[in-house]
Design an enzyme around this catalytic site. Sequence first.
Site, PDB file in Angstrom:
ATOM      1  N   ARG A 148       0.779  -1.182   0.088  1.00  0.00           N
ATOM      2  CA  ARG A 148       0.036  -0.094  -0.027  1.00  0.00           C
ATOM      3  C   ARG A 148       0.957   1.123   0.157  1.00  0.00           C
ATOM      4  NH1 ARG A 148      -2.136  -3.647   4.206  1.00  0.00           N
ATOM      5  NH2 ARG A 148      -4.000  -4.387   3.568  1.00  0.00           N
ATOM      6  N   LYS A 172      -2.365  -2.118   7.820  1.00  0.00           N
ATOM      7  CA  LYS A 172      -3.283  -1.688   8.382  1.00  0.00           C
ATOM      8  C   LYS A 172      -3.421  -2.338  10.188  1.00  0.00           C
ATOM      9  CE  LYS A 172      -6.444  -0.589   4.736  1.00  0.00           C
ATOM     10  NZ  LYS A 172      -7.711  -0.913   4.041  1.00  0.00           N
ATOM     11  N   HIS A 244      -2.061   2.208  -5.777  1.00  0.00           N
ATOM     12  CA  HIS A 244      -3.086   0.958  -5.623  1.00  0.00           C
ATOM     13  C   HIS A 244      -2.822   0.048  -6.807  1.00  0.00           C
ATOM     14  CE1 HIS A 244      -4.639  -0.321  -1.967  1.00  0.00           C
ATOM     15  NE2 HIS A 244      -5.582  -0.726  -2.422  1.00  0.00           N
ATOM     16  N   ARG A 247      -0.250  -2.294  -6.803  1.00  0.00           N
ATOM     17  CA  ARG A 247      -0.875  -3.432  -5.663  1.00  0.00           C
ATOM     18  C   ARG A 247      -1.666  -4.424  -6.374  1.00  0.00           C
ATOM     19  NH1 ARG A 247      -1.231  -4.583  -0.181  1.00  0.00           N
ATOM     20  NH2 ARG A 247      -3.282  -5.007   0.542  1.00  0.00           N
ATOM     21  N   HIS A 270      -4.118  -9.189   3.898  1.00  0.00           N
ATOM     22  CA  HIS A 270      -5.508  -9.508   3.990  1.00  0.00           C
ATOM     23  C   HIS A 270      -5.788 -10.395   5.066  1.00  0.00           C
ATOM     24  CE1 HIS A 270      -6.444  -7.964  -0.211  1.00  0.00           C
ATOM     25  NE2 HIS A 270      -6.163  -6.946   0.570  1.00  0.00           N
ATOM     26  N   TYR A 279     -10.292  -8.508  -4.365  1.00  0.00           N
ATOM     27  CA  TYR A 279      -9.148  -7.819  -4.900  1.00  0.00           C
ATOM     28  C   TYR A 279      -8.704  -8.278  -6.291  1.00  0.00           C
ATOM     29  CZ  TYR A 279      -5.463  -4.677  -2.905  1.00  0.00           C
ATOM     30  OH  TYR A 279      -4.713  -3.620  -2.907  1.00  0.00           O
TER      31      TYR A 279
END
Length: 300
Positions: A148, A172, A244, A247, A270, A279
């Site tokens: 990211r 995250k 992104h 990614r 994830h 995704y």
Amino acid sequence: MNWNSYIKSYQSYLKIERGLSKNTIENYSFDIERLCLFLATNGIEVSPIKISEETLQQFVYSVSTQVNARSQARIISGLKSFFGYLIFEDYRLDNPLELIETPKTGRKLPDILSVDEIDRLISAIDLTSNEGERNRAMLETLYGCGLRVTELVSLKISDLFFDEGFVKVIGKGNKDRFVPIGRAAQKYIHIYKDSMRVHLNIKKEFGDTLFLNRRGGQLTRAMIFTIIKDLAIKIELNKKISPHTFRHSFATHLLENGADLRSIQLMLGHESITTTEIYLHLDRKFLSEVINTFHPRKSI
């Protein structure tokens, strides 16, 4: 307590209890501030504790005339979370958005770049400029590791474990993960560190930060967007791309070349493999090739 007090309390909860990143907290807060602006514009004086479902329905209708269904769904979800927090803290007994329907948005497949397009973007970098080697190393790392943009600008020199072939990434929720890094990305990071970064007047607090701006400070997310946008214009790429996109392309190219979904999930960071499935940009041709290659009755 006024709206600001509740918002600050909610922000503390998101940071401390849920461990969300600064950017995510800002997005949640923006949804509430948008509601506050609606109330002020329409002369409605009401606290978060007393606001009714009817008032919130008026706000949602107003939003629906300004943004698309996906953005509307995100705003409703953000506000539901806020009022859910108020219930959790015993400020309210009910969630006034509970019965308000979220618009259906469908599944949005991500845009991806072909290998040739990625090569063209990286080849378009001006290596004679002071930032050229840095930009090449960053794009190679974005695509080579599937990071990211926040993970990229936060990457530390102490997080590089090249002998083992990994980099440590803070994702995250401040969760660490180790991501494999290929030889190409390693090579260009070494070149950048040895030929450009060593000559910067680096600010003390960013001594361990890998990618720096010309003033020796940390790069912003917006700067990465600008670099990629300018390169796309330079090669006349007729696609709307962002960091992104690299990614998405990383994950898609791995899958198309035979990588398993579980491995890709771990590399992307994830929590749920369902997120990884959404995704990826899967096409029927690829799925057909999977059957023809791996099914035991492929040749009957």
